[in-house]
Design a protein around this motif. Structure first.
Motif, PDB file in Angstrom:
ATOM      1  N   ARG A 191       0.822  -1.206   0.000  1.00  0.00           N
ATOM      2  CA  ARG A 191       0.000   0.000   0.000  1.00  0.00           C
ATOM      3  C   ARG A 191       0.862   1.264   0.000  1.00  0.00           C
ATOM      4  O   ARG A 191       0.506   2.270  -0.621  1.00  0.00           O
ATOM      5  CB  ARG A 191      -0.944  -0.010   1.203  1.00  0.00           C
ATOM      6  CG  ARG A 191      -2.153  -0.932   1.013  1.00  0.00           C
ATOM      7  CD  ARG A 191      -3.042  -0.944   2.220  1.00  0.00           C
ATOM      8  NE  ARG A 191      -4.276  -1.700   1.955  1.00  0.00           N
ATOM      9  CZ  ARG A 191      -5.037  -2.233   2.914  1.00  0.00           C
ATOM     10  NH1 ARG A 191      -4.681  -2.101   4.189  1.00  0.00           N
ATOM     11  NH2 ARG A 191      -6.122  -2.898   2.588  1.00  0.00           N
ATOM     12  N   ARG A 195       0.540   4.128  -2.761  1.00  0.00           N
ATOM     13  CA  ARG A 195       0.291   5.548  -2.446  1.00  0.00           C
ATOM     14  C   ARG A 195       1.353   6.443  -3.080  1.00  0.00           C
ATOM     15  O   ARG A 195       1.040   7.533  -3.567  1.00  0.00           O
ATOM     16  CB  ARG A 195       0.250   5.747  -0.929  1.00  0.00           C
ATOM     17  CG  ARG A 195      -1.015   5.219  -0.278  1.00  0.00           C
ATOM     18  CD  ARG A 195      -1.162   5.639   1.173  1.00  0.00           C
ATOM     19  NE  ARG A 195      -2.470   5.237   1.655  1.00  0.00           N
ATOM     20  CZ  ARG A 195      -2.719   4.109   2.322  1.00  0.00           C
ATOM     21  NH1 ARG A 195      -1.699   3.287   2.622  1.00  0.00           N
ATOM     22  NH2 ARG A 195      -3.938   3.796   2.689  1.00  0.00           N
ATOM     23  N   ASP A 227      -7.338   3.124   1.947  1.00  0.00           N
ATOM     24  CA  ASP A 227      -7.204   1.689   1.703  1.00  0.00           C
ATOM     25  C   ASP A 227      -8.277   1.211   0.735  1.00  0.00           C
ATOM     26  O   ASP A 227      -8.010   0.372  -0.145  1.00  0.00           O
ATOM     27  CB  ASP A 227      -7.319   0.916   3.021  1.00  0.00           C
ATOM     28  CG  ASP A 227      -6.097   1.079   3.910  1.00  0.00           C
ATOM     29  OD1 ASP A 227      -5.092   1.665   3.458  1.00  0.00           O
ATOM     30  OD2 ASP A 227      -6.152   0.613   5.076  1.00  0.00           O
ATOM     31  N   LEU A 230      -7.197   2.193  -2.797  1.00  0.00           N
ATOM     32  CA  LEU A 230      -6.054   1.397  -3.244  1.00  0.00           C
ATOM     33  C   LEU A 230      -6.476  -0.023  -3.591  1.00  0.00           C
ATOM     34  O   LEU A 230      -6.041  -0.584  -4.604  1.00  0.00           O
ATOM     35  CB  LEU A 230      -4.981   1.361  -2.154  1.00  0.00           C
ATOM     36  CG  LEU A 230      -4.347   2.699  -1.764  1.00  0.00           C
ATOM     37  CD1 LEU A 230      -3.334   2.477  -0.658  1.00  0.00           C
ATOM     38  CD2 LEU A 230      -3.710   3.388  -2.940  1.00  0.00           C
ATOM     39  N   ASP A 231      -7.307  -0.611  -2.749  1.00  0.00           N
ATOM     40  CA  ASP A 231      -7.709  -1.992  -2.979  1.00  0.00           C
ATOM     41  C   ASP A 231      -8.578  -2.145  -4.222  1.00  0.00           C
ATOM     42  O   ASP A 231      -8.678  -3.243  -4.782  1.00  0.00           O
ATOM     43  CB  ASP A 231      -8.455  -2.528  -1.751  1.00  0.00           C
ATOM     44  CG  ASP A 231      -7.558  -2.670  -0.531  1.00  0.00           C
ATOM     45  OD1 ASP A 231      -6.322  -2.616  -0.692  1.00  0.00           O
ATOM     46  OD2 ASP A 231      -8.092  -2.818   0.589  1.00  0.00           O
TER      47      ASP A 231
END
Length: 284
Positions: A191, A195, A227, A230-231
């Motif tokens: 992650r 980012r 999160d 990102l996921d």
């Protein structure tokens, strides 16, 4: 347009440095041997950035991902495209995009109108619509991808966007989304890498506007991305995780998926990861 099942999207495969060409050519030849159907050149490529890769391969399709319509005159693009088509028939795809206001400056006005005018001038210069795709996110540009090109190459999207895009495009046009992959079993570290990559894109309103349409909110854009964000837009983990994410896009209507491997060296050639991900070509 035969792109194969999976391609590679990479800034590292595009260079103006003649000294880098042997290394890039070697990487392109290996990608072809690994079964990838296409490579997408990042970093605002011109048509002729494709030539060194075409010269060293025999089947690989090379696409611009994307050529910035504010920086390249369409008549020159059509001329260079015609020469590539003569030398390497059926192996070059012209990916076009309207870029972003913060990157272009004051001349960035009415980008959709600019794109339509650009396509008109390409048509007049003899550039075939069947050999181009548009970097489309919103409904109007997706419709232009359907009506004025062979299809769409959306960037920084979710599988839901792919599903929506297929509904607009219909069953015929090519849909080739870019998918970001971080190969790292440590989720926190993956992650963090995501980012670092995403931060720049979250300052560009074309992308954030599209993500808002997909149900994200302003809080998802803080500190390099939530999160949840990102996921949704990355495959974070191992090769199996990447395979599942790629399958989601195919299930949603993609014809081809362009994988962008994200590492700490964004300009590099991620050959180790490309070798690991070559299993995604099975079933091509």
């Amino acid at each position: 347009m035969e792109l194969g099942r999976v391609g590679i999207w990479s800034i590292g495969l595009r260079s103006d440095d003649p000294a880098a060409r042997p290394r890039i050519a070697e990487a392109a030849a290996e990608l072809e041997e690994l079964g990838y159907g296409a490579v997408w050149l990042g970093g605002n490529p011109g048509v002729n950035h494709a030539r060194p890769l075409l010269e060293t391969t025999s089947r690989l399709v090379v696409a611009t991902g994307i050529l910035n319509i504010w920086e390249y005159e369409p008549e020159r693009v059509a001329e260079e495209q015609s020469l590539l088509a003569k030398d390497y028939p059926g192996r070059f795809v012209l990916g076009l995009g309207a870029s972003h206001g913060p990157l272009i400056g004051d001349k960035y006005q009415r980008p959709y109108t600019k794109m339509i005018d650009y396509l008109d001038r390409l048509d007049a210069a003899g550039s075939p619509a069947s050999q181009r795709v548009l970097a489309a996110l919103g409904p109007r540009m997706l419709a232009a991808s359907r009506d004025r090109a062979a299809g769409a190459h959306p960037y920084l999207v979710t599988a839901e966007h792919t599903r929506n895009a297929r509904e607009i495009l219909g069953p015929g046009p090519v849909l080739a989304p870019e998918v970001k992959v971080v190969l790292d079993d440590d989720l926190s570290r993956a992650r963090a890498a995501a980012r670092g990559h995403l931060e720049m894109y979250l300052r560009l309103p074309n992308y954030t506007g599209n993500l808002l349409r997909l149900g994200f909110d302003e809080e998802d854009f803080a500190d390099g991305g939530s999160d949840r964000l990102l996921d949704a837009v990355f495959a974070l983990g191992d090769v199996d995780t990447a395979a599942r994410r790629v399958a989601e896009h195919f299930d949603a209507g993609a014809d081809h998926v362009a994988i962008q491997v994200i590492t700490a060296q964004p300009q590099g050639l991620t050959t180790r990861e490309w070798r690991e991900l070559a299993v995604l070509n099975e079933g091509s």
